[in-house]
Design an enzyme around this catalytic site. Structure first.
Site, PDB file in Angstrom:
ATOM      1  N   ARG A   1       8.067  54.209 112.446  1.00 12.23           N
ATOM      2  CA  ARG A   1       8.415  55.624 112.541  1.00 12.23           C
ATOM      3  C   ARG A   1       9.650  55.964 113.686  1.00 12.23           C
ATOM      4  O   ARG A   1      10.125  56.980 113.656  1.00 12.23           O
ATOM      5  CB  ARG A   1       7.438  56.565 113.101  1.00 12.23           C
TER       6      ARG A   1
ATOM      7  N   HIS B   1      -0.350  48.837 115.948  1.00 10.14           N
ATOM      8  CA  HIS B   1      -1.038  49.568 115.084  1.00 10.14           C
ATOM      9  C   HIS B   1      -1.675  49.129 113.749  1.00 10.14           C
ATOM     10  O   HIS B   1      -1.791  49.650 112.840  1.00 10.14           O
ATOM     11  CB  HIS B   1      -0.280  50.968 114.734  1.00 10.14           C
TER      12      HIS B   1
ATOM     13  N   TYR C   1       8.097  49.202 119.451  1.00  6.89           N
ATOM     14  CA  TYR C   1       7.149  48.612 120.233  1.00  6.89           C
ATOM     15  C   TYR C   1       7.149  47.261 120.712  1.00  6.89           C
ATOM     16  O   TYR C   1       6.751  46.743 121.807  1.00  6.89           O
ATOM     17  CB  TYR C   1       5.371  48.506 119.562  1.00  6.89           C
TER      18      TYR C   1
END
Length: 810
Positions: free
Chosen positions: A331, A268, A277
């Protein structure tokens, strides 16, 4: 079911996906197939990767896990009610007004969740010992469910809405997994239809360029979809496309998503993400390399070695006793107890870590024999030391992953390796790890390149200050549950340990989604010799007028923490948090300050004036050079996972906290602090360090420079915010400097340009130097003698990396 399910929910539900994939060292189906049956062999191979191999369904923990799988599948089957717009009543996917708002994200996710439940049912059908193995009625219901979701939403005539992930990754991965598991029960027409739907949402153009949502972990996920689509549909071209599209993932990047040469992993655009990720990418690559090995589509790109190197370069530094450090999980730290979890199982740093360990074992199958052996030794050591969350009690790891890791633990030929020690600085993602024989620490910062925190999809709503210099630490046999035990929903988000913050009230998700919140600062980074470090952060508070200079000097048994130039005009109080320990449900942990034990009752607060040291029993010590006014606080805090993540459970949770912080008052104009963190030491050791006033020399602690010297270690570290002179060092421009003088008459001088802006720099060390033994090409001139003068050329292209010079002392 939650309104917003997560990638982690999907990974657990499918049981054989990127985070959780793993398998034993036992044989997989022969990959050397003839052209006529190679697709069938690849289906068998993927089935083995999904379900796991080499374990007995009649022995624990597999017997219970298989029974649980069967029970979940039976529950899904009994509640499946095909209707217009849904397959399960609580998973309505029919968005009446498709758009890109949060609600349509929820609708598209419910479609994915429907496929995920069918995948659970298919696994129960294929696995032994589930009570539903080979059940014909179950198979018919699975096929009927696939037809219903295909007809109702996931088909070639449907327009995409909501989150791209659901349509291009989540749903097709689960659908294709079911197609592999249930292949013999699917007609040719059905397979054609399902493949047509996948082609509609994941066309070849999805991997035509390495941009947008087709980078890093997302690209690996898309390649998995294409490769499985080719295997299910018998298309060599699709498999080749997916394999070839992996190649852009392998090389190092210098901006945006992917792996960096310094070990950073970004997703991101601006979020450090090795823990989630990055784990997806690692596991996905491991599974695809294993799947295609020995086939007509073997991955042969030589750059795949970069990923193998990254196991110890990018992931191992953030793995400690089975956990993965939260500072690189984005997150994902807010995904604790899911609203749809009937057992209320909390996902934490240890469970996330186990998934990465299984991915490493899987990736090892495609690496060299030496790499594979070393990784298995590391994994065994991490698992054996994970007393907080033992492997066999992990409820979230897939059966395949559990079998994989248990095989390593049980393998007598594998010797467990000790935790790696040393310091690692990751300039490209504003992170650092400092690992000692009995403890490890990590620092999280933010810059104009790296976000304070990431929120999105209603997740991690109060992570505002995690990039404001948060200092995490863990002990080898203590304090490993600090961030694991409901820390994130119960901690005061304005008092994260190590941070300097304004008490200005921030809205949930303040600053914007997907890492949009970034400070306009360049000076973030440091210099390291691989064992010690000088690290600094020019801090601007999120949505605040707060500014500060923060430094950490990472040493053998401690971290020296300095703060200066702390200014704010928010009209609120400003604090620097020395410590905020999570004591659990009923923890006490005595606090001793200058030899006096403080009350252990909750609540308790006291201003500790003139404190020179403090010690928390079972944790460690804190030394305040020259004395300091510190506030101590014991409190019980209650929160809910749904407070920080809308898709999580709303059950109230209470934990006890012991906090130490410096109160700078309202709108300070030039506040400062100084303290030493000493993990794992005793009360006596803490008191002794405080009494040894000559051990640490604070050379500067101002808005212009911060620096320390520890004569007994031969250590000098200075962060020059504007250049200038500190002690024996003079710098012509902003830089970070760290010097280690050795007992053999040499010294190592480490210099970096954290701003990535210096086109020239001169550093003078007022110390006799006989000669320069080694230097990098960035040093354009070196003058020795009564002092050392080093001239550096253009450092702007070094990406903040440390420039190391070795000299012989005069």
């Amino acid at each position: 079911m939650t309104r917003f399910s997560t990638r982690r929910t999907f990974l657990r539900a499918t049981g054989g996906t990127a985070l959780a994939l793993g398998l034993t060292t036992g044989p997989l189906p022969d990959a050397h197939a003839t052209a006529a049956d190679e697709f069938g062999d690849l289906r068998a191979k993927w089935r083995a990767l999904m379900l796991g191999t080499g374990f007995s369904p009649t022995t624990e923990p597999f017997k219970s896990r298989l029974a649980e799988l069967g029970a979940r599948a039976a529950a899904y089957r009994s509640t499946m009610v095909p209707a217009v717009g849904s397959l399960w009543p609580e998973l309505v996917w029919a968005d009446p007004e498709p758009d890109a708002d949060q609600e349509s994200y929820g609708y598209s996710q419910r479609m994915t969740d429907s496929f995920s439940r069918l995948s659970v049912m298919a696994q129960a059908y294929c696995q032994q010992g589930t009570g539903l193995t080979g059940n014909a009625a179950l198979a018919a219901d699975i096929v009927a469910g696939l037809d219903h979701v295909y007809a109702g939403i996931y088909n070639e005539g449907q327009t995409r809405f909501g989150n791209f992930y659901s349509w291009q990754i989540g749903a097709p991965q689960a659908l294709l997994d079911v197609c592999v598991l249930m292949h013999d029960q699917l007609s040719a027409t059905r397979i054609v239809n399902y493949c047509r739907a996948v082609d509609h949402f994941v066309p070849d153009s999805a991997v035509a360029s390495y941009t947008g949502t087709s980078t890093g972990a997302n690209r690996v996920d898309l390649c998995r979809v294409l490769i499985l689509r080719g295997i299910v549909g018998g298309s060599s071209a699709k498999i080749a496309l997916g394999r070839n599209a992996l190649s852009p993932v392998f090389p190092y990047v210098t901006s945006g998503d992917g792996l960096y040469a310094d070990g950073s992993f970004i997703q991101h655009t601006s979020v450090p993400y090795a823990g989630t990720y990055g784990a997806v990418m690692l596991g996905g690559l491991g599974s695809l390399l294993a799947l295609l090995a020995g086939s007509s589509w073997t991955v042969t790109d030589p750059n795949r070695q970069i990923v193998f190197d990254a196991v110890e370069n990018a992931w191992a530094p953030f793995l400690y006793n089975g956990l993965v450090m939260d500072g690189v999980s984005g997150r994902g730290v807010s995904r604790g107890v899911h609203a749809d979890d009937p057992k209320q199982v909390q996902v934490d740093d240890h469970l996330r870590g186990h998934g990465i360990l299984s991915a490493i074992v899987l990736l090892g199958r495609g690496a060299s024999a030496a790499e594979n052996a070393r990784w298995r030794g590391l994994v065994k050591g991490w698992l054996q030391r994970d007393y907080y969350s033992p492997l066999l009690s992990d409820p979230w790891l897939s059966l395949a992953g559990l079998a994989s890791l248990k095989s390593v633990v049980d393998d007598a030929s594998v010797a467990p390796l000790a935790e790696p020690t040393g310091h690692r600085l990751f300039p490209s993602m504003a992170r650092a790890t400092h690992r000692r024989p009995r403890w490890a620490a990590s620092i999280s910062m933010a810059s104009k390149r790296i976000t304070y925190y990431e929120t999105g999809n209603g997740e991690n709503l109060r992570g505002w200050h995690t990039g404001s210099g948060m200092l995490y630490w863990w002990g080898d046999s203590y304090a490993n549950g600090q961030y694991s035990d409901a820390f994130w929903p119960t901690v005061d988000p304005y008092r994260l340990p190590g941070t300097t913050n304004s008490r200005k009230v921030l809205a949930d998700g303040a600053g914007g989604d997907w890492g949009a919140a970034k400070p306009d600062v360049n000076w973030v980074g440091g210099a390291t010799d691989g064992n010690r470090a000088a690290i600094g952060q020019y801090l601007r508070g999120p949505q605040s007028t707060l500014t500060a200079k923060k430094s950490w000097f990472c040493l053998d048994d401690s971290v020296v923490c300095l703060g200066a130039g702390i200014k704010c005009t928010d009209g609120t109080g400003v604090e620097s948090v020395i410590e905020n320990r999570n004591l659990g449900r009923g923890g006490v942990h005595a606090l001793t300050v200058d030899g006096t034990v403080k009350p252990v009752s909750h609540p308790w607060s006291q201003t500790l004036t003139g404190a020179t040291w403090a010690h928390i029993a079972g944790m460690g010590g804190y030394v305040f050079p020259g004395g300091a006014t510190v506030k101590g606080l014991r409190e019980e805090r209650t929160g809910k996972w749904s407070d920080i993540n809308r898709g999580m459970a709303g059950t109230p949770i209470t934990r006890r906290y012991l906090t130490l912080y410096a109160d700078h008052g309202t709108d300070p104009s030039d506040a400062s602090y100084a303290y030493l963190l000493m993990p794992g030491v005793s009360t006596a050791q803490t008191a002794a360090r405080a009494a040894d006033t000559g051990w640490l020399q604070i050379l500067a602690n101002t808005d212009s420079q911060q620096g320390v010297r520890v004569p007994s270690l031969g250590f000098t570290g200075v962060n020059f915010w504007f250049g200038g002179a500190v002690g024996t060092l003079t710098a012509s421009a902003p830089c970070a400097v760290m010097i280690s003088e050795k007992g053999d008459g040499t010294a190592v001088i480490c210099v970096s340009d954290p701003m990535r802006m210096q086109t020239g720099l001169t550093l003078t060390w007022n110390r006799a130097v006989a000669s320069v033994i080694s230097k990098p090409s960035t040093v354009t001139a070196a003058v020795t003698g009564a002092s050392l003068s080093l001239a550096f050329g253009d450092l702007s292209g070094t990406f903040g990396a440390t420039q190391k010079i070795t000299v012989a002392l005069g």
